[in-house]
Design an enzyme around this catalytic site. Structure first.
Site, PDB file in Angstrom:
ATOM      1  N   TYR A 142     -16.827  83.774  40.767  1.00 27.22           N
ATOM      2  CA  TYR A 142     -18.071  83.825  41.537  1.00 27.22           C
ATOM      3  C   TYR A 142     -17.785  83.324  42.946  1.00 27.22           C
ATOM      4  CZ  TYR A 142     -22.881  82.750  43.001  1.00 27.22           C
ATOM      5  OH  TYR A 142     -24.079  82.687  43.669  1.00 27.22           O
ATOM      6  N   ASP A 237     -10.934  80.940  47.727  1.00 27.09           N
ATOM      7  CA  ASP A 237     -12.282  80.379  47.725  1.00 27.09           C
ATOM      8  C   ASP A 237     -12.184  79.010  47.067  1.00 27.09           C
ATOM      9  OD1 ASP A 237     -14.820  79.565  47.307  1.00 27.09           O
ATOM     10  OD2 ASP A 237     -15.527  81.411  46.342  1.00 27.09           O
ATOM     11  N   LYS A 265     -19.609  72.551  49.475  1.00 29.68           N
ATOM     12  CA  LYS A 265     -19.913  71.406  48.611  1.00 29.68           C
ATOM     13  C   LYS A 265     -19.395  70.065  49.123  1.00 29.68           C
ATOM     14  CE  LYS A 265     -20.077  74.582  44.745  1.00 29.68           C
ATOM     15  NZ  LYS A 265     -21.096  74.637  43.742  1.00 29.68           N
TER      16      LYS A 265
HETATM   17  N1  PMP Z   1     -17.673  80.058  45.752  1.00 29.19           N
HETATM   18  C1  PMP Z   1     -17.529  79.338  44.637  1.00 29.19           C
HETATM   19  C2  PMP Z   1     -16.172  79.219  44.005  1.00 29.19           C
HETATM   20  C3  PMP Z   1     -18.619  78.705  44.058  1.00 29.19           C
HETATM   21  O1  PMP Z   1     -18.465  78.001  42.942  1.00 29.19           O
HETATM   22  C4  PMP Z   1     -19.886  78.823  44.683  1.00 29.19           C
HETATM   23  C5  PMP Z   1     -21.133  78.172  44.115  1.00 29.19           C
HETATM   24  N2  PMP Z   1     -21.027  77.523  42.956  1.00 29.19           N
HETATM   25  C6  PMP Z   1     -19.982  79.581  45.851  1.00 29.19           C
HETATM   26  C7  PMP Z   1     -18.861  80.181  46.366  1.00 29.19           C
HETATM   27  C8  PMP Z   1     -21.292  79.746  46.557  1.00 29.19           C
HETATM   28  O2  PMP Z   1     -21.656  78.550  47.149  1.00 29.19           O
HETATM   29  P1  PMP Z   1     -23.196  78.245  47.512  1.00 29.19           P
HETATM   30  O3  PMP Z   1     -23.903  78.122  46.211  1.00 29.19           O
HETATM   31  O4  PMP Z   1     -23.113  76.976  48.299  1.00 29.19           O
HETATM   32  O5  PMP Z   1     -23.684  79.388  48.328  1.00 29.19           O
END
Ligand code: PMP
Length: 426
Positions: A142, A237, A265
């Site tokens: 994701y 990512d 985060k």
């Molecule tokens: N990339 C990864 C690996 C994630 O785990 C997440 C959210 N859990 C995101 C992108 C998206 O981040 P956000 O919810 O802050 O938009």
């Protein structure tokens, strides 16, 4: 649970599903989501006053535990000077320098407001830089909810993308090629067929959105080699893994250098922050130094920067990660031996302070198919049993767990005592 129930009923009248992000609604596990009133260290409290040991930690950011005093004070202090200027500040410069120092592959850094924005912008940059449209992602990974990333594989591993959400145009999704995580052969095949059209590979270097699945040996190195061969951009990512599976992220832990990295985060210390960055010769293609457009009114927000700087300064403390990793290992080992004691088929994964527990007979879960074939019914029972015992795990079997500095030996012991009770009822 009366207050959470009443709030959930009320919330559903004006908020879709009663929540502002779907997994919070407890759809996978059933029951009423707990409305939270406060959190401190390893603990959270719900609207009815019940205390929980929290293994979500706001889905990862709280490496230092909830309500960290230095972050809180930095936010209060910054707020006295105004909440947003829409003009550059010194804090942004210090933040970029700090990120670059901790994650050296990020030679230049652009701040954004969420992980979704970071990945969406990094993909646009990779496409603009290479002049190619197609991207490669992995089934079960994701990367936020931008259109081209909301795509999963069809029946075959090399299927051209089909949107996995209504509202994503098919002619956007068709540029997303989805392959199997931890299967470098599936990556090579897709590149043999489409290599000259592929702008980038985007990967969670430790998958944290299909439970927790670390990369098998050679997988990340293989992605690096394929990108080098075809002139595609390798994007890690690290929104979840950054400052978590090691201080310098998964790229430091596994010693593979991506071209671009997305973070989120942790760098906001709990405030809405993300960033992307990487090779200077690539990132200078974004505006204003280049033609690829990317912007944000609140990007680099002074209060968010203050929180992030306070978080990153503390994660530089020597020895911090050793103790968090030891406690995570103790937790995971404890789950495993208790499951064995109660004759429950369970296996675990761990990467630094991220962990996963899988109710399955498979010895080691290394891919998406194994992860989704786990016994969700047993997980759901375990989940509710643990919640009852005051342990707050992610409300779906496809999510990773997170341990913070505040999860000390005492907290781990309490968690395992709860697990012992709950396993005996499964
Ligand atoms: N990339 C990864 C690996 C994630 O785990 C997440 C959210 N859990 C995101 C992108 C998206 O981040 P956000 O919810 O802050 O938009």
């Amino acid at each position: 649970m009366q207050k959470s129930e009443a709030l959930f009923t009320r919330a559903q009248k004006t908020i879709p599903g009663g929540v502002n992000s779907p997994v919070r609604a407890f759809k996978a596990v059933g029951g009423t989501p707990r409305f939270i009133t406060k959190a401190d260290g390893a603990y959270m409290w719900d609207a009815d006053g019940k205390q929980y040991i929290d293994y979500i930690q706001s889905w990862g950011p709280m490496v230092l535990g909830h309500n960290n005093a230095k972050i809180r004070e930095a936010v209060i202090e910054a707020s006295y000077n105004g909440l947003s200027f829409g003009a550059p500040t010194e804090a942004e410069v210090i933040m970029a320098e700090l990120v670059s120092e901790i994650v050296p592959s990020m030679e230049m850094v652009r701040m954004v407001n969420s992980g979704t924005e970071a990945t969406m912008s990094a993909i646009r940059l990779a496409r603009g830089y290479t002049g190619r449209d197609k991207i490669v992602k992995f089934e079960g990974c994701y990367h936020g909810h931008a259109d081209s990333l909301l795509v999963k594989a069809g029946s075959g591993a090399l299927t051209l993308g089909v949107p996995s959400s209504p509202g994503v145009p098919a002619n956007v999704a068709e540029h997303t090629l989805t392959v199997e995580y931890n299967n470098i052969e599936s990556v090579k095949e897709v590149f043999e067929a489409h290599g000259d059209d592929i702008a980038c590979i985007i990967v969670e270097p430790v998958a944290g959105n299909m439970n927790c699945i670390p990369p098998v040996e050679g997988f990340l190195e293989g992605l690096r080699a394929v990108c080098d061969q075809y002139g595609s951009v390798l994007i890690f990512d690290e929104v979840m893994t950054g400052f978590r599976v090691s201080r310098g992220g998964a790229q430091e832990r596994y010693n593979v250098k991506p071209d671009l990295t997305c973070l989120g985060k942790v760098i906001g210390g709990g405030m809405p922050v993300g960033c992307f960055g990487g090779r200077r010769d690539i990132i200078t293609h974004i505006a204003p130094t280049g033609p690829i457009y990317q912007a944000g009114t609140l990007s680099g927000n002074p209060v968010a920067m203050a929180a992030g700087l306070a978080a990153l300064t503390q994660i530089k403390e020597p020895g911090l990660y050793d103790s968090i990793f030891e406690n995570t290992q103790a937790l995971v080992d404890g789950f495993q031996s208790l499951a064995n004691k109660h004759n429950i088929s369970l296996t675990t994964n761990i990467a630094g302070s991220m962990f996963g527990i899988f109710f399955t007979e498979v010895e080691k879960v290394t891919n998406y198919k194994q992860a989704i074939n786990c016994n969700t019914e047993q997980f759901n029972k375990f989940y509710h049993g643990m919640l009852e015992q005051g342990v707050y795990l992610a409300p779906a079997s496809y999510e990773a767990g997170f341990v913070s500095k505040a999860h000390n030996a005492d907290v781990i012991e309490k968690t395992l005592a709860a697990a012992d009770k709950v396993f005996s009822t499964l």
